[in-house]
Design an enzyme around this catalytic site. Structure first.
Site, PDB file in Angstrom:
ATOM      1  N   SER A 195     -34.723 182.284 -44.377  1.00 43.26           N
ATOM      2  CA  SER A 195     -35.139 181.763 -42.949  1.00 43.26           C
ATOM      3  C   SER A 195     -33.753 181.125 -42.421  1.00 43.26           C
ATOM      4  O   SER A 195     -33.659 181.077 -41.298  1.00 43.26           O
ATOM      5  CB  SER A 195     -36.134 180.561 -43.037  1.00 43.26           C
ATOM      6  N   ASN A 219     -21.951 175.942 -47.234  1.00 44.34           N
ATOM      7  CA  ASN A 219     -23.186 175.966 -47.896  1.00 44.34           C
ATOM      8  C   ASN A 219     -23.924 174.919 -47.160  1.00 44.34           C
ATOM      9  O   ASN A 219     -23.752 174.061 -46.491  1.00 44.34           O
ATOM     10  CB  ASN A 219     -22.809 175.175 -49.338  1.00 44.34           C
ATOM     11  N   HIS A 244     -27.458 172.709 -48.020  1.00 41.22           N
ATOM     12  CA  HIS A 244     -28.022 172.031 -49.063  1.00 41.22           C
ATOM     13  C   HIS A 244     -29.570 170.880 -48.585  1.00 41.22           C
ATOM     14  O   HIS A 244     -28.966 170.195 -47.699  1.00 41.22           O
ATOM     15  CB  HIS A 244     -27.272 171.160 -49.967  1.00 41.22           C
ATOM     16  N   GLU A 256     -32.468 172.307 -41.334  1.00 40.45           N
ATOM     17  CA  GLU A 256     -31.429 173.227 -41.771  1.00 40.45           C
ATOM     18  C   GLU A 256     -31.294 174.254 -40.415  1.00 40.45           C
ATOM     19  O   GLU A 256     -30.016 174.493 -40.401  1.00 40.45           O
ATOM     20  CB  GLU A 256     -31.880 173.782 -42.860  1.00 40.45           C
TER      21      GLU A 256
HETATM   22  C1  GRF Z   1     -32.833 175.967 -48.232  1.00 36.63           C
HETATM   23  O1  GRF Z   1     -33.655 174.952 -48.430  1.00 36.63           O
HETATM   24  C2  GRF Z   1     -31.321 175.696 -48.604  1.00 36.63           C
HETATM   25  O2  GRF Z   1     -31.175 174.249 -48.210  1.00 36.63           O
HETATM   26  C3  GRF Z   1     -31.461 175.704 -50.024  1.00 36.63           C
HETATM   27  O3  GRF Z   1     -32.071 176.769 -50.345  1.00 36.63           O
HETATM   28  C4  GRF Z   1     -33.223 176.999 -49.339  1.00 36.63           C
HETATM   29  C5  GRF Z   1     -33.131 178.534 -48.823  1.00 36.63           C
HETATM   30  O4  GRF Z   1     -33.984 178.744 -47.766  1.00 36.63           O
HETATM   31  N1  GRF Z   1     -30.149 176.006 -50.468  1.00 36.63           N
HETATM   32  P1  GRF Z   1     -33.976 180.032 -47.105  1.00 36.63           P
HETATM   33  O5  GRF Z   1     -34.064 181.016 -48.053  1.00 36.63           O
HETATM   34  O6  GRF Z   1     -32.921 180.079 -46.139  1.00 36.63           O
HETATM   35  O7  GRF Z   1     -35.551 179.933 -46.418  1.00 36.63           O
END
Ligand code: GRF
Length: 211
Positions: A37, A131, A133, A198
């Site tokens: 996502s 990255n 997180h 995010e």
């Molecule tokens: C996210 O919550 C990110 O913070 C963590 O892994 C998850 C990945 O989500 N590192 P997606 O695959 O981008 O939906």
């Protein structure tokens, strides 16, 4: 190699509007392990002209990663580098570096990349690996960040975009967003609200870096 320093959280919320670009787009190589996502959010920000970038390649390590399907939908080349086929982390990272170089990558984005990095990758792209997180670093490093937020009973958690160095989840912080933990939150509901943030701040932080 990037030296890990104590990272100082900074809350920055630039207002990024659609605009015409003076410079050529930054060439991104995205690494993802799962749903993708965050890959989607970056691709959408580029399409919406909020981010002056071009996705050169998606590298994924799990054959079933939905991120690969998303990349196909956007017409982005995909490369599967299945970590199970490499004896050592360094060997995987050598192949990642070779792939990123082949696709002429300027900046590497770990968008849900669930592998530890080695100096092979860090040295090839020093200060050029980002990255995302799902916690307010330096709290709750590691893979179970959302679970840790729930089990420790904090009232606010969130997400962090940071540069990657050798020590896990420890590089300089670029951007953070706070998310309240609600009394009836489950892992799924809290993570879903963190992911909304995010998807907002990852493209924004990349745009800031690119500028
Ligand atoms: C996210 O919550 C990110 O913070 C963590 O892994 C998850 C990945 O989500 N590192 P997606 O695959 O981008 O939906």
């Amino acid at each position: 190699m990037t030296i890990c320093t104590d990272s100082t959280p900074s809350l920055i919320s630039p207002n990024i509007h659609s605009q015409q670009w003076e410079h050529p787009p930054v060439k991104l190589g995205i690494l993802a392990s799962g749903n993708g996502s965050n890959f989607e959010a970056i691709a959408q920000a580029i399409a919406d002209k909020k981010l002056n970038a071009q996705i050169q390649v998606l590298i994924y390590n799990n054959p079933n990663a939905y991120a690969a399907k998303r990349a196909n939908n956007w017409g982005v080349p995909t490369v599967l580098l299945n970590h199970r086929q490499y004896q050592q982390r360094e060997e995987l990272d050598r192949n990642i570096v070779a792939t990123l170089e082949k696709y002429d990558t300027d900046l590497v984005i770990m968008a849900g990349w669930m592998r530890l990095v080695t100096p092979v990758l860090i040295d090839a792209f020093t200060d050029k690996i980002v990255n995302i997180h799902p916690s307010l670093l330096p709290s709750f490093k590691g893979i179970k960040a959302v679970e840790q937020a729930l089990s420790t009973g904090v009232k606010i958690t969130g997400c962090t975009v940071h540069l990657v160095c050798l020590e896990m989840d420890s590089g300089p912080i670029l951007m953070q967003a706070a998310v309240p933990v609600l009394p009836d939150d489950t892992l799924a509901t809290l993570h879903a609200r963190i992911q909304i943030e995010e998807h907002r701040i990852l493209p924004m932080a990349i745009a800031l870096l690119v500028r």
